[in-house]
Design a protein around this motif. Structure first.
Motif, short mmCIF file in Angstrom:
data_model
loop_
_atom_site.label_atom_id
_atom_site.label_comp_id
_atom_site.label_asym_id
_atom_site.label_seq_id
_atom_site.Cartn_x
_atom_site.Cartn_y
_atom_site.Cartn_z
N ARG A 127 4.84 1.68 1.22
CA ARG A 127 5.48 2.88 0.66
C ARG A 127 4.80 4.09 1.27
NH1 ARG A 127 4.71 2.85 -5.48
NH2 ARG A 127 6.08 4.67 -5.33
N VAL A 128 5.58 5.01 1.81
CA VAL A 128 5.02 6.16 2.51
C VAL A 128 5.65 7.44 1.97
CG1 VAL A 128 4.65 7.25 4.76
CG2 VAL A 128 4.75 4.75 4.59
N ILE A 129 4.80 8.42 1.69
CA ILE A 129 5.30 9.75 1.39
C ILE A 129 4.86 10.69 2.50
CG2 ILE A 129 5.26 9.33 -1.10
CD1 ILE A 129 2.89 11.30 -1.25
N VAL A 150 -1.49 19.57 -4.72
CA VAL A 150 -1.60 18.51 -3.71
C VAL A 150 -2.00 17.19 -4.38
CG1 VAL A 150 -2.73 17.78 -1.57
CG2 VAL A 150 -2.20 20.20 -1.94
N ALA A 151 -2.92 17.26 -5.33
CA ALA A 151 -3.32 16.06 -6.04
C ALA A 151 -2.14 15.41 -6.75
CB ALA A 151 -4.43 16.39 -7.04
N GLY A 203 -0.86 8.12 -7.20
CA GLY A 203 -0.50 6.73 -6.95
C GLY A 203 -0.75 6.24 -5.55
N CYS A 204 -1.23 7.10 -4.67
CA CYS A 204 -1.47 6.69 -3.28
C CYS A 204 -2.79 5.94 -3.14
CB CYS A 204 -1.47 7.91 -2.35
SG CYS A 204 0.16 8.63 -2.09
N MET A 263 0.86 -1.19 0.00
CA MET A 263 0.00 0.00 0.00
C MET A 263 0.89 1.24 0.00
SD MET A 263 -3.39 0.73 2.31
CE MET A 263 -2.65 0.38 3.89
N LYS A 264 0.48 2.25 -0.72
CA LYS A 264 1.18 3.54 -0.74
C LYS A 264 0.31 4.55 0.01
CE LYS A 264 3.35 7.03 -3.69
NZ LYS A 264 3.62 7.47 -5.09
#
Length: 227
Positions: A26-28, A60-61, A66-67, A1-2
């Motif tokens: 995966r983390v932003i 922001v979008a 991909g999240c 999961m992102k």
């Protein structure tokens, strides 16, 4: 999961980021200050400079591309005045909501606060009252959207080591809860689709985090969810 975490350098956000990356997500982390890049990289989180007080919805979008889920953990922080409670705790949360809608991300977990959803007490100082109003407005805006939202309202936060045990209810939280345990609850919420549509209060307690979240998901009530 992102997963994207708004306010990625915050105290709960960094704890959450480390938990998620440690298990392979995966983390932003959306941050305002580029000086915080190195801290997030050390946590295993990808920093993305995106000032939610100044960015457009399109910007922001783009950052969220991909999240699979977003977590709003931003806040004006201690020492900020009433005006920034509005621009960060309210307006930035609304902006993230609009960007999630634009991007097609359905899962949105909001880190709110104790006292949100009710008028602040008469004796509250101006800044705390502004904070409660801002959080309430942000929660209500999110709850009106066609998203798989969950609102989490922690009790008074501490930096004590987490215990892994909490109390999750639909009633106003009392007492305290560690930031470690709030981060653990957020992970469990992201993993539990059935918590969508719930407003949950969390404080320190005796129930293991995963069990407490599962129990909350299985006891949906009119007071806690949208039905």
């Amino acid at each position: 999961m992102k997963i994207a975490i708004a306010g990625g350098h915050g105290q709960i956000a960094r704890r959450l980021g480390r938990l998620l990356t440690a298990r392979g997500d995966r983390v932003i982390g959306l941050i305002r200050n580029p000086a915080h890049n190195e801290d997030l990289v050390a946590d295993g989180v990808q920093p993305v400079v995106c000032d939610l007080e100044a960015a457009s919805c399109d910007e922001v979008a783009d950052a969220l591309s991909g999240c699979d889920a977003v977590v709003f953990a931003a806040g004006a922080g201690p020492g900020s005045g009433a005006a920034r409670k509005h621009t960060v705790d309210h307006q930035a949360a609304v902006l993230l909501t609009e960007a999630a809608l634009q991007t097609g991300i359905r899962r949105y977990v909001m880190v709110s606060t104790r006292g949100a959803g009710s008028p602040p007490p008469a004796h509250a100082d101006e800044v705390w009252a502004a904070y409660v109003h801002a959080k309430t407005a942000a929660d209500e805006h999110l709850m009106a959207q066609d998203l798989d939202w969950t609102v989490l309202r922690p009790a008074a936060l501490t930096d004590d080591p987490g215990t892994g045990a909490v109390r999750i209810t639909a009633e106003r939280s009392v007492g305290e809860v560690t930031r470690d345990d709030v981060a653990r609850v957020l992970v469990a919420l992201l993993d539990t689709a059935a918590t969508a549509g719930l407003v949950l209060e969390v404080a320190q307690g005796s129930d293991p985090v995963t069990g407490a979240v599962a129990h909350a998901a299985s006891h949906r009530t009119g007071a806690a969810g949208r039905g």
